[in-house]
Motif scaffolding. Sequence first.
Motif, PDB file in Angstrom:
ATOM      1  N   TYR A   1      -6.810 -10.094  10.056  1.00  0.00           N
ATOM      2  CA  TYR A   1      -6.829 -10.174  11.511  1.00  0.00           C
ATOM      3  C   TYR A   1      -7.908 -11.172  11.935  1.00  0.00           C
ATOM      4  O   TYR A   1      -8.796 -11.531  11.151  1.00  0.00           O
TER       5      TYR A   1
ATOM      6  N   ASN B   1      -6.813  -9.998  17.171  1.00  0.00           N
ATOM      7  CA  ASN B   1      -7.265  -8.849  16.376  1.00  0.00           C
ATOM      8  C   ASN B   1      -6.166  -7.870  15.977  1.00  0.00           C
ATOM      9  O   ASN B   1      -6.457  -6.767  15.513  1.00  0.00           O
ATOM     10  N   LEU B   2      -4.915  -8.262  16.145  1.00  0.00           N
ATOM     11  CA  LEU B   2      -3.803  -7.445  15.652  1.00  0.00           C
ATOM     12  C   LEU B   2      -3.559  -7.833  14.193  1.00  0.00           C
ATOM     13  O   LEU B   2      -3.309  -8.986  13.886  1.00  0.00           O
ATOM     14  N   TYR B   3      -3.659  -6.867  13.280  1.00  0.00           N
ATOM     15  CA  TYR B   3      -3.544  -7.243  11.880  1.00  0.00           C
ATOM     16  C   TYR B   3      -2.107  -7.604  11.522  1.00  0.00           C
ATOM     17  O   TYR B   3      -1.143  -7.067  12.053  1.00  0.00           O
ATOM     18  N   HIS B   4      -1.988  -8.578  10.612  1.00  0.00           N
ATOM     19  CA  HIS B   4      -0.674  -9.117  10.264  1.00  0.00           C
ATOM     20  C   HIS B   4      -0.731  -9.751   8.878  1.00  0.00           C
ATOM     21  O   HIS B   4      -1.800 -10.082   8.373  1.00  0.00           O
TER      22      HIS B   4
ATOM     23  N   ARG C   1     -11.112  -9.641   7.805  1.00  0.00           N
ATOM     24  CA  ARG C   1     -11.334 -10.327   9.076  1.00  0.00           C
ATOM     25  C   ARG C   1     -11.421 -11.808   8.734  1.00  0.00           C
ATOM     26  O   ARG C   1     -12.401 -12.286   8.210  1.00  0.00           O
TER      27      ARG C   1
END
Length: 292
Positions: free
Chosen positions: A36, A73-76, A9
């Motif tokens: 994210y 909060n969309l992981y990338h 995070r």
Amino acid sequence: MKDITKFHREITPLTKGDSFLVFDRVKDNFDFPIHYHPEYEINFIKNGKGVRRIVGDHIEEIDDIELVLVGPNLYHGWELNTCKSKKIHEITIQFHSDLFDEDLLSRRIMSSIKEMFNRSIHGILFSKKTANDLQERISRLSRLEGMDYFLEIVSILQDMANSRNQRLLSTYTIDYDKFEDDDKMKLVYEFVQKNFAEKISLDDVSDVAMMSAVSFNRFIKKRTGKTFVNYLNDIRVGYAARWLVEKDLSISEIAFKSGFNNIANFNRIFKSIKKSTPSQYREDFYGMKRFL
């Protein structure tokens, strides 16, 4: 596979008093482990052909120029992969998810930006033409100040929102509450999200939408561009892809957990949507660097 679940995070440098943050840099190494954050992020990359992009459950090699919007909060992440360039130009724009509040976004003049923000929960890849058209303006951002800086970013967002040939990347999303402002579609979406692991018939979901099966077929096709079966498979494969990364379960366990009652059918549908087998997909993620 246990440590693979601990995506980082990221705490961005944005403070409450900031509107936007722009990073503009040329790099010879382009590895950004999967992470994210609650802020929106625009990524413009030039000279990055061969870099591998990860957005949600989507993995793809990028071309020499690209423009992507990632929702909150969309992981990338990005990995150098096969890219040989020593001058990868990266411009990243971050802004708070509440910078444009609902009162502002509800104005007609903001409707296209609002719709784009709603779609960004999947991550959006913009066309090469859009990236080329906007590259000079995006490149100038770090040299602007004050209101000129703010207004130009809003103008760029407007042009992105109205551009053609946008492509959604991830079938998995973080925020289930922002599908579209449509009560029937929201009911269908919530029902499928809650029951995708079970057998769902057309009659079941038509009843939820309070429509006949024939009317519902037309409705779902208009709203999603897919038949209900394909829409349901997208949801199921989205969950399966995430669990392949996050859970230490066998592929057959994940297949049944995500609503497929036949492993061969699961493999076939997964490959048709993700362009790789479930085992290849898991291996692709497993080999990448991550924050832990």
